[in-house]
Design a protein around this motif. Structure first.
Motif, PDB file in Angstrom:
ATOM      1  N   LEU A 163       1.270  -4.756  -6.320  1.00 32.99           N
ATOM      2  CA  LEU A 163       1.445  -3.711  -5.329  1.00 32.99           C
ATOM      3  C   LEU A 163       2.439  -4.190  -4.276  1.00 32.99           C
ATOM      4  O   LEU A 163       2.348  -5.312  -3.788  1.00 32.99           O
ATOM      5  CB  LEU A 163       0.096  -3.393  -4.667  1.00 32.99           C
ATOM      6  CG  LEU A 163       0.028  -2.169  -3.757  1.00 32.99           C
ATOM      7  CD1 LEU A 163       0.181  -0.881  -4.568  1.00 32.99           C
ATOM      8  CD2 LEU A 163      -1.305  -2.142  -3.008  1.00 32.99           C
ATOM      9  N   PHE A 164       3.405  -3.336  -3.944  1.00 35.71           N
ATOM     10  CA  PHE A 164       4.391  -3.630  -2.909  1.00 35.71           C
ATOM     11  C   PHE A 164       4.003  -2.921  -1.620  1.00 35.71           C
ATOM     12  O   PHE A 164       3.509  -1.782  -1.658  1.00 35.71           O
ATOM     13  CB  PHE A 164       5.777  -3.115  -3.302  1.00 35.71           C
ATOM     14  CG  PHE A 164       6.365  -3.748  -4.523  1.00 35.71           C
ATOM     15  CD1 PHE A 164       7.252  -4.807  -4.419  1.00 35.71           C
ATOM     16  CD2 PHE A 164       6.059  -3.269  -5.793  1.00 35.71           C
ATOM     17  CE1 PHE A 164       7.829  -5.382  -5.552  1.00 35.71           C
ATOM     18  CE2 PHE A 164       6.619  -3.829  -6.927  1.00 35.71           C
ATOM     19  CZ  PHE A 164       7.500  -4.896  -6.799  1.00 35.71           C
ATOM     20  N   ILE A 165       4.245  -3.562  -0.469  1.00 33.50           N
ATOM     21  CA  ILE A 165       4.097  -2.854   0.803  1.00 33.50           C
ATOM     22  C   ILE A 165       5.418  -2.906   1.551  1.00 33.50           C
ATOM     23  O   ILE A 165       6.119  -3.922   1.562  1.00 33.50           O
ATOM     24  CB  ILE A 165       2.953  -3.415   1.680  1.00 33.50           C
ATOM     25  CG1 ILE A 165       3.083  -4.929   1.889  1.00 33.50           C
ATOM     26  CG2 ILE A 165       1.600  -3.029   1.104  1.00 33.50           C
ATOM     27  CD1 ILE A 165       2.079  -5.475   2.902  1.00 33.50           C
ATOM     28  N   LEU A 166       5.764  -1.769   2.155  1.00 39.64           N
ATOM     29  CA  LEU A 166       6.991  -1.609   2.923  1.00 39.64           C
ATOM     30  C   LEU A 166       6.663  -1.105   4.325  1.00 39.64           C
ATOM     31  O   LEU A 166       5.623  -0.458   4.532  1.00 39.64           O
ATOM     32  CB  LEU A 166       7.915  -0.582   2.262  1.00 39.64           C
ATOM     33  CG  LEU A 166       8.606  -0.950   0.943  1.00 39.64           C
ATOM     34  CD1 LEU A 166       9.280   0.285   0.367  1.00 39.64           C
ATOM     35  CD2 LEU A 166       9.622  -2.054   1.146  1.00 39.64           C
TER      36      LEU A 166
ATOM     37  N   LEU B 146      -0.079  -8.947  -4.220  1.00 36.27           N
ATOM     38  CA  LEU B 146       0.527  -8.088  -3.212  1.00 36.27           C
ATOM     39  C   LEU B 146       1.894  -8.660  -2.845  1.00 36.27           C
ATOM     40  O   LEU B 146       1.999  -9.816  -2.442  1.00 36.27           O
ATOM     41  CB  LEU B 146      -0.361  -8.005  -1.965  1.00 36.27           C
ATOM     42  CG  LEU B 146       0.124  -7.036  -0.880  1.00 36.27           C
ATOM     43  CD1 LEU B 146      -0.022  -5.590  -1.345  1.00 36.27           C
ATOM     44  CD2 LEU B 146      -0.658  -7.233   0.415  1.00 36.27           C
ATOM     45  N   ILE B 147       2.925  -7.851  -3.001  1.00 33.98           N
ATOM     46  CA  ILE B 147       4.289  -8.250  -2.655  1.00 33.98           C
ATOM     47  C   ILE B 147       4.597  -7.701  -1.265  1.00 33.98           C
ATOM     48  O   ILE B 147       4.710  -6.488  -1.077  1.00 33.98           O
ATOM     49  CB  ILE B 147       5.320  -7.721  -3.665  1.00 33.98           C
ATOM     50  CG1 ILE B 147       4.900  -8.068  -5.106  1.00 33.98           C
ATOM     51  CG2 ILE B 147       6.708  -8.271  -3.350  1.00 33.98           C
ATOM     52  CD1 ILE B 147       4.829  -9.540  -5.413  1.00 33.98           C
ATOM     53  N   ASN B 148       4.717  -8.599  -0.295  1.00 32.41           N
ATOM     54  CA  ASN B 148       4.914  -8.188   1.088  1.00 32.41           C
ATOM     55  C   ASN B 148       6.394  -8.029   1.400  1.00 32.41           C
ATOM     56  O   ASN B 148       7.119  -8.998   1.590  1.00 32.41           O
ATOM     57  CB  ASN B 148       4.287  -9.226   2.033  1.00 32.41           C
ATOM     58  CG  ASN B 148       4.628  -8.943   3.490  1.00 32.41           C
ATOM     59  OD1 ASN B 148       4.877  -7.795   3.867  1.00 32.41           O
ATOM     60  ND2 ASN B 148       4.653  -9.989   4.295  1.00 32.41           N
ATOM     61  N   LEU B 149       6.838  -6.788   1.468  1.00 34.59           N
ATOM     62  CA  LEU B 149       8.214  -6.477   1.849  1.00 34.59           C
ATOM     63  C   LEU B 149       8.246  -5.756   3.196  1.00 34.59           C
ATOM     64  O   LEU B 149       9.210  -5.063   3.518  1.00 34.59           O
ATOM     65  CB  LEU B 149       8.877  -5.617   0.767  1.00 34.59           C
ATOM     66  CG  LEU B 149       9.167  -6.346  -0.559  1.00 34.59           C
ATOM     67  CD1 LEU B 149       9.549  -5.356  -1.649  1.00 34.59           C
ATOM     68  CD2 LEU B 149      10.262  -7.383  -0.380  1.00 34.59           C
TER      69      LEU B 149
END
Length: 259
Positions: A2-5, A167-170
């Protein structure tokens, strides 16, 4: 995975969304509670609180006054097409095909000061309320206290529903502070984008923001399912650098272009 922007300050209210499907924010009931308090602020109070011009403060006082539920395609717009900053220019969602849009809806979440956590196709009405705003509210002295564990809990639920724990923190530091890493049931990976300037690599804000959107676009176009596949990200000249990276921080470098 899951990516967060982060969201964007600038909004595209003019152009219609290129898709008809939509969802509603999971935390919309919380946004309603927050808006009940925010709309009590005068334009002058908004200007002082958010450190914006009188013109921007007046625009947002007007937005707050007409903000209302229920959200429909007639009075709201899907978030990924509404946000209009550097990250979203890199993502360029309007040019993605349906399969890639479906990927975004499943694998990407957008943090928000007003809405908490949005899916890309969640309807939203225009607002400006940055997560770092020191807005005293019924739950505390700022928005981090308003949201408390709610965003983290929803991220955990989303990851569980995906059957994944990465979790991919962008997101920016301001927005990621709304997440509680110690309560996150996930491996956390933060990509970092550095550009060469005068022989040294450094984070240049504009390029780094754009690269975050580019990475999400890359994942959507390649239907990425494993974090390791992100190391092949190469849009606009970025290359993964193993020596500069560690387990939780992955560094991507881009050489300075010869003039």
């Amino acid at each position: 995975m899951l990516f967060i922007l982060s969201p964007a300050k600038n909004l595209n209210e003019k152009d219609p969304a290129p898709v008809s499907e939509y969802t509603l924010p999971d935390l919309l009931d919380q946004a309603e509670k927050l808006m009940e308090e925010v709309r009590l602020l005068s334009p002058q109070q908004l200007a002082e609180l958010m450190h914006v011009s009188d013109k921007i403060a007046l625009l947002n006082a007007e937005r707050n006054a007409v903000w209302h539920t229920p959200f429909t395609p007639e009075n709201a717009k899907q978030a990924v097409y509404m946000f209009n900053g550097d990250v979203y220019e890199g993502l360029d969602a309007p040019s993605l095909n349906q399969q890639a849009v479906n990927y975004l809806q499943t694998h990407v979440r957008l943090l928000s000061g007003l809405y908490g956590l949005l899916r890309p196709l969640d309807l939203m009405q225009p607002y400006r309320l940055e997560m770092g705003t020191a807005f005293a509210n019924a739950r505390g002295k700022n928005l981090y206290e308003f949201w408390d564990n709610r965003i983290t809990d929803l991220l955990n639920k989303t990851l569980a529903d995906l059957g994944d724990n990465t979790l991919i923190n962008l997101a920016s530091q301001e927005y990621f502070k709304a997440v509680r890493p110690n309560k996150l049931n996930a491996r956390l990976i933060t990509p970092v984008f550095k550009d060469e300037k005068n022989g040294k690599y450094k984070i240049i804000s504009f390029y780094a923001k754009r690269a975050r959107g580019l990475m999400v676009r890359y994942a959507a176009e390649h239907n990425i399912s494993e974090a390791e596949q992100l190391k092949d990200f190469d849009y606009e000249g970025y290359v993964f650098n193993d020596a500069a990276s560690n387990e939780n921080e992955w560094v991507f470098l881009r050489q300075e272009q010869s003039k």
